[in-house]
Design an enzyme around this catalytic site. Structure first.
Site, PDB file in Angstrom:
ATOM      1  N   ASP A  39       0.837  -1.202   0.000  1.00 41.27           N
ATOM      2  CA  ASP A  39       0.000   0.000   0.000  1.00 41.27           C
ATOM      3  C   ASP A  39       0.871   1.251   0.000  1.00 41.27           C
ATOM      4  OD1 ASP A  39      -1.923   2.029   0.513  1.00 41.27           O
ATOM      5  OD2 ASP A  39      -3.217   0.555   1.469  1.00 41.27           O
ATOM      6  N   SER A  84      -6.995   4.318  -1.861  1.00 42.29           N
ATOM      7  CA  SER A  84      -6.759   2.873  -1.915  1.00 42.29           C
ATOM      8  C   SER A  84      -7.979   2.074  -2.347  1.00 42.29           C
ATOM      9  CB  SER A  84      -6.292   2.364  -0.542  1.00 42.29           C
ATOM     10  OG  SER A  84      -5.041   2.904  -0.209  1.00 42.29           O
ATOM     11  N   PHE A 250      -5.460  -9.644  15.282  1.00 40.88           N
ATOM     12  CA  PHE A 250      -4.369  -9.582  16.239  1.00 40.88           C
ATOM     13  C   PHE A 250      -4.214  -8.216  16.913  1.00 40.88           C
ATOM     14  CE2 PHE A 250      -3.184 -12.519  12.726  1.00 40.88           C
ATOM     15  CZ  PHE A 250      -3.364 -13.700  13.426  1.00 40.88           C
ATOM     16  N   ASP A 343      -0.914   0.151  -4.898  1.00 45.61           N
ATOM     17  CA  ASP A 343      -2.173   0.759  -5.313  1.00 45.61           C
ATOM     18  C   ASP A 343      -2.008   2.208  -5.732  1.00 45.61           C
ATOM     19  OD1 ASP A 343      -1.506   1.338  -2.703  1.00 45.61           O
ATOM     20  OD2 ASP A 343      -3.507   1.057  -1.886  1.00 45.61           O
TER      21      ASP A 343
END
Length: 458
Positions: A39, A84, A250, A343
């Site tokens: 990204d 994005s 997580f 992206d």
């Protein structure tokens, strides 16, 4: 000049051969696809990370291991500079979308309500089929893993359809089989899901989970009721075994940690990638896996170049592990296509004629003397700078070399903005394995979907 006369018999023979040739050229080759998305990892970030990791004459692992390259145009349906959501949506669906929209064609972005619930409304676009959904329909196992929140724009674009990337609670419920709001195109569910943002999946509690779900649903419990193995730590992820679907979230809130400050209960992106391959590759029909290095983008928005380089190196390590793991399963990658790209770009640049061997995140030093160079006002400056962002002093002062190389240094910027923006330039793509030959030249981001789809016969 003479011309050979083409007889009807010769013409017929040529035309008869053309379909067979076209079929041979488009014959599906890839049983497995792994799509890596760095990204915000524009060309400057790649160059700087290469120098940071191994020096000017080195290569990152994805540059060394992936022989096919292309340049990707990243503009969205409505902006020169994409965010994005539509860029990842273009890769996943082959459709140009408006900024902020998640895998919806002909949809205008609509902000979610105050509780983060999608407000798309009737007659505002339709779901664009994703390559993950196509793979699932063909009996393949599918997975989406990220270092961001699992509901963030990049992973969401693989499995969700909403009019705003900010509708996190709606995105979350679209991936829980059997529940209200589930995306039926996912059939029996995404097989492997990993990331952060557990608050979008658990009930709101003003004392312990103030950013939790306002509807009170416990989607983690709903996953478990549908047969998923659910984990919240690295140890839990490591204990997952093939034969069950898996979801690992997580971080209780927000994204996963930056690499340099990762808590031990969080896995690395390479560990997540390896575990996902272990779980998905048990399917004889093959698999589709999306892997996002999302914290590269976060560091660049914050003008913390060192963090961005560390995250790019961690992303590179995940790719290297994936290639190694897949070559053990599929020697020669004869049935596996691996694609790696970004992206969008950012505004970070390498400037100032620093001497070779100078740390890429240091101040600029002269080749002959090794002494710091100065700007027109007699001030030192760093090699890496940003076109815009939060750190623009009214009057420049000398930049200290030790400070510039510290973990928390924010590079200086030209235009003052509260957060650095994306860049509108082309990004690089790397590919290897089955069906990778057509990835070349300068192409639209939507074409990447078409090439992956053709390679896998989806």
């Amino acid at each position: 000049m003479t011309f050979r006369r083409i007889t009807p018999l010769l013409l017929a023979a040529c035309c008869a051969a053309m379909p067979a040739l076209a079929q041979a050229q488009t014959k599906p080759q890839a049983r497995n696809i792994i799509f890596f998305l760095g990204d915000g990892m524009g060309p400057t970030t790649i160059t700087a990370a290469r120098i940071y990791k191994g020096g000017e004459d080195s290569l990152l692992d994805f540059e060394r291991l992936m022989e096919r390259t292309a340049r990707i145009k990243t503009y969205s349906n409505d902006y020169q500079t994409t965010d994005s959501a539509p860029s990842m949506g273009a890769y996943m669906t082959g459709v140009k979308m408006n900024n902020d929209v998640i895998s919806m064609k002909d949809a205008r972005p609509v902000n979610p309500n105050k509780d983060g619930v999608d407000q798309c409304g009737a007659n505002n676009g339709s779901a664009a089929v994703t390559i993950l959904e196509l793979a699932k329909a063909r009996g393949k196992s599918v997975g989406s893993i990220t270092t961001t929140e699992l509901t963030h724009a990049t992973p969401a674009s693989t499995f969700s359809h909403v009019c705003s990337r900010d509708a996190a609670y709606t995105i979350a419920q679209q991936i829980v089989p059997g529940g209200a709001g589930y995306n039926p195109a996912l059939r029996d569910g995404v097989d492997v899901l990993m990331g952060g943002g557990r608050n979008h999946f658990t009930p709101r509690d003003e004392a312990t989970n103030p950013k939790g779900r306002p509807d009170g649903r416990d989607l983690m419990a709903e996953f478990a009721a549908q047969g998923y193995y659910v984990a919240g730590t690295r140890a839990g992820m490591m204990s997952a075994r093939a034969g069950r679907k898996f979801v690992g979230i997580f971080s209780a809130t927000s994204h996963l940690d930056y690499s340099y400050q990762r808590r031990p209960e969080q896995p690395t992106l390479a560990e997540m990638t390896g575990k996902a391959i272990d779980l998905l590759s048990a399917n004889p029909n093959g698999f589709f896996l999306m892997v996002e290095g999302g914290k590269i983008d976060h560091a660049l928005h914050d003008t913390r170049a060192k963090h961005a380089l560390e995250e790019t190196v961690a992303f590179d390590e995940a790719l290297a592990l994936a290639v190694e793991r897949m070559r053990a399963i599929d020697p020669g990658l004869e049935n596996t296509l691996i694609v790696l790209t970004a992206d969008h770009d950012h505004t970070m640049q390498i400037n100032g004629y620093a001497k070779r061997g100078n740390p890429i995140h240091d101040i600029v030093r002269d080749y002959a003397t090794g002494q710091p160079k100065q700007d027109a006002d007699g001030k030192t400056f760093t090699t890496l700078v940003f076109g815009n962002g939060p750190n623009r002093p009214d009057a420049r002062a000398d930049v200290d070399s030790v400070v510039a190389q510290s973990d928390d240094y924010h590079q200086e910027t030209g235009v003052h903005k509260s957060s650095e923006t994306h860049g509108g330039g082309d990004v690089k793509l790397f590919a290897t394995g089955a069906g990778s030959a057509p990835f070349k030249g300068t192409i639209e981001n939507t074409q990447v979907f078409q090439l992956m789809k053709a390679a896998a016969g989806l």
